[in-house]
Design an enzyme around this catalytic site. Structure first.
Site, PDB file in Angstrom:
ATOM      1  N   ASP A  72       1.458 -11.371   7.257  1.00  0.00           N
ATOM      2  CA  ASP A  72       2.062 -10.632   6.136  1.00  0.00           C
ATOM      3  C   ASP A  72       3.437 -10.102   6.515  1.00  0.00           C
ATOM      4  O   ASP A  72       4.156  -9.589   5.657  1.00  0.00           O
ATOM      5  CB  ASP A  72       1.157  -9.486   5.680  1.00  0.00           C
ATOM      6  CG  ASP A  72       0.719  -8.595   6.833  1.00  0.00           C
ATOM      7  OD1 ASP A  72       0.150  -9.127   7.799  1.00  0.00           O
ATOM      8  OD2 ASP A  72       0.956  -7.381   6.774  1.00  0.00           O
ATOM      9  N   ASN A  73       3.808 -10.217   7.773  1.00  0.00           N
ATOM     10  CA  ASN A  73       5.130  -9.765   8.205  1.00  0.00           C
ATOM     11  C   ASN A  73       6.022 -10.953   8.579  1.00  0.00           C
ATOM     12  O   ASN A  73       6.967 -10.790   9.343  1.00  0.00           O
ATOM     13  CB  ASN A  73       5.010  -8.806   9.394  1.00  0.00           C
ATOM     14  CG  ASN A  73       4.384  -7.479   8.991  1.00  0.00           C
ATOM     15  OD1 ASN A  73       4.433  -7.093   7.826  1.00  0.00           O
ATOM     16  ND2 ASN A  73       3.790  -6.789   9.938  1.00  0.00           N
ATOM     17  N   GLY A 100       0.808  -1.220   0.000  1.00  0.00           N
ATOM     18  CA  GLY A 100       0.000   0.000   0.000  1.00  0.00           C
ATOM     19  C   GLY A 100       0.838   1.267   0.000  1.00  0.00           C
ATOM     20  O   GLY A 100       0.333   2.358  -0.255  1.00  0.00           O
ATOM     21  N   ARG A 139       5.973 -13.785   1.589  1.00  0.00           N
ATOM     22  CA  ARG A 139       5.498 -13.826   2.975  1.00  0.00           C
ATOM     23  C   ARG A 139       4.512 -14.970   3.137  1.00  0.00           C
ATOM     24  O   ARG A 139       3.956 -15.452   2.144  1.00  0.00           O
ATOM     25  CB  ARG A 139       4.738 -12.528   3.302  1.00  0.00           C
ATOM     26  CG  ARG A 139       5.462 -11.267   2.920  1.00  0.00           C
ATOM     27  CD  ARG A 139       4.467 -10.187   2.468  1.00  0.00           C
ATOM     28  NE  ARG A 139       5.189  -9.029   1.891  1.00  0.00           N
ATOM     29  CZ  ARG A 139       5.509  -7.944   2.568  1.00  0.00           C
ATOM     30  NH1 ARG A 139       5.139  -7.814   3.814  1.00  0.00           N
ATOM     31  NH2 ARG A 139       6.194  -6.971   2.004  1.00  0.00           N
TER      32      ARG A 139
END
Ligand code: AMP
Ligand code: MG
Length: 490
Positions: free
Chosen positions: A251-252, A92, A183
């Protein structure tokens, strides 16, 4: 006229995974000024740091000076954030410029953060502030110096624009380098499309990170196991240096096993499993002591996406996946014990109860000992000097009682005490990025004064070698910092 050589850009991800990105361009920064360049990393990648410092280089670092064959993309991914699933997150405020092969022959992603809005921005402005981008630079380099796998910053450039946060803050773009940006959330995104998308992503990941598995006849299960092993080792490293990631959303969490996304991360000072610094982690989901458990939870989300590839029969697939993920605690424990042994000056052969590791930590917790300083002081005890350790305790006898069986084990195999102690100093850091030091240096840098950041970096880049005159860098957070909090996504 001198000619400058550049690494050759490719876009392996876009070539292999056409449904998982949007081609995109970085927003134009009218008046960029360089804040930092990572000379060592620049050389490793095949960039001339002097070129990066020049006008074209600075424009390259914000995505405004394309190099040949560079085709930036915004990657799509999904993710569980604090346990809730978002099917479409994605870059984003970030872009993947492409990947290059570094001077060691390793393929690395070159990526921007703060490069403007994309199709994945949702309500966000696509921007990033100077403080948090420099924070990613500082903590990432400190982690690298501590020997922890991590993404790294190639440079940070100020945009000289103000961006709205709680207050107006100066903006910046970070140029980040990673083994890849694959990821757990990338697999979750692929799984929202089809099994075939997951298979292509898994094949791409195997080729990139686990090529030895290409000919395995159980490749997808073996792939999962390889990621699990890498993550177990990574989290064990975090735990033994007191690192709290702070936002271990799926996602991390990388497929490569590198630490990624230095948002609300922080180093623990006083030992305590429930330690949390993130302002939004009210439940302590990502507390220090919960990290191994969360890693396993995230890995369970990964293996779920792989189920259709693991076995044809669904129940059988679930059975073997469950069996495999249940191995995580033992693998983590093995890695953690291996590191703890080394930190305590023990060898594989030393006969010691691992309960001594836990009793040391319990001792630190009940006497409110600074974790880094407590671990570092152990080597002096091996050298026969207890003053340093005793000065940390209000009741030094408590430490002495714990130390008896430990020292017996350390001395049991006739090794030289000074050699043991020196080896301990090479794994128990003297210097970590202490929260108050980092915040103070970042506040000055945000005002345009980079001097204290430079001197902090000099200390952090050589964390195991204790130097005269640096005592202030070993002191715990002063009590007027009680209640210190960190923030996400700024
Ligand atoms: P993070 O907490 O940095 O891992 O980000 C989680 C998600 O929020 C990712 O999809 C980011 O791209 C997105 N995000 C964070 N900050 C912004 C922003 N300022 N503008 C747009 N998207 C953002
Ligand atoms: Mg992220």
């Amino acid at each position: 006229m001198s000619t400058v050589d550049f690494p050759i850009f490719a876009n392996s991800f876009a070539d292999d995974l056409p449904d998982m990105f949007e081609p995109w361009s970085a927003v134009v920064v009218e008046n960029p000024t360089l804040l930092v360049v990572n000379d060592e990393l620049a050389h490793e990648l095949g960039f001339d740091p002097q070129w990066l410092r020049g006008a074209d280089g600075v424009r390259f670092l914000v995505g405004n000076h394309p190099l040949p064959a560079m085709t930036p993309i915004a990657q799509a991914y999904a993710g569980h954030q604090f346990g809730g699933f978002s099917p479409r997150l994605g870059d984003g405020r970030a872009l993947l410029l492409g990947d290059i092969v570094d001077t060691n022959g390793v393929r690395r992603d070159v990526h921007l953060k703060g490069s403007g809005r994309t199709r994945f921005s949702r309500g966000g402005d696509g921007k990033a502030a100077v403080g948090p981008m420099l924070r990613e630079y500082v903590i990432g380099e400190a982690m690298n110096a501590l020997g922890v796998p991590t993404t790294r910053a190639l440079g940070v450039v100020a945009t000289n624009e103000l961006i709205p946060r709680d207050e107006m803050l100066p903006g910046a773009v970070l140029c980040r380098v990673a083994l890849s940006h694959l990821r757990v959330g990338s697999f979750q995104y692929a799984a929202t499309m089809s099994h075939d998308h997951v298979r292509r992503l898994a094949d791409h990941s195997i080729a990139r990170h686990y090529p030895e598995l290409a000919s395995s006849n159980d490749r997808y299960l073996d792939f999962f196991r390889a990621v699990m092993n890498k993550q177990a080792r990574l989290i064990a490293q975090w735990m033994t240096i007191g690192f709290i990631h702070g936002v271990m959303n799926t996602d991390n969490m990388t497929i490569s096993g590198e630490t990624i996304d230095y948002g609300p991360c922080a180093f623990m000072d006083t030992y305590g499993p429930t330690t949390v610094f993130s302002s939004i982690d009210h439940q302590g989901r990502y507390a220090y002591g919960n990290q191994p458990h969360i890693a396993q939870w995230n890995l369970a989300r990964l293996v779920e996406t792989l189920l259709p590839l693991i076995r044809d029969d669904k129940d059988e697939s679930i059975r073997v996946a469950t069996e495999t993920i249940n191995e995580f605690p033992a693998i983590f424990e093995h890695e953690w014990q291996r590191l703890m042994r080394a930190k305590l000056g023990l060898t594989e052969q030393s006969s010691i109860e691992t309960s001594l590791f836990h009793s040391l930590l319990t001792l630190f917790e009940s006497h409110r000992i600074d974790y880094t300083n407590g671990m570092r002081a152990l080597s002096d005890v091996v050298r026969g000097r207890r003053e340093r350790m005793h000065s940390l305790f209000d009741m030094p006898e408590a430490f002495d009682a714990w130390a008896r069986p430990w020292l017996n084990a350390v001395n049991s195999d006739g090794r030289d005490a000074h050699e043991i102690a020196d080896a301990m100093d090479a794994i128990n850091p003297a210097y970590i990025p202490r929260n108050h030091l980092v915040e103070t240096a970042l506040a000055a840098a945000t005002r345009g004064d980079l001097l204290s950041l430079d001197s902090l970096m000099e200390v952090l880049l050589d964390p195991f070698h204790e130097r005269e005159g640096l005592e202030q860098f070993t002191r715990p957070m002063p009590s007027d910092w009680d209640g210190y909090q960190t923030f996400c996504g700024t």
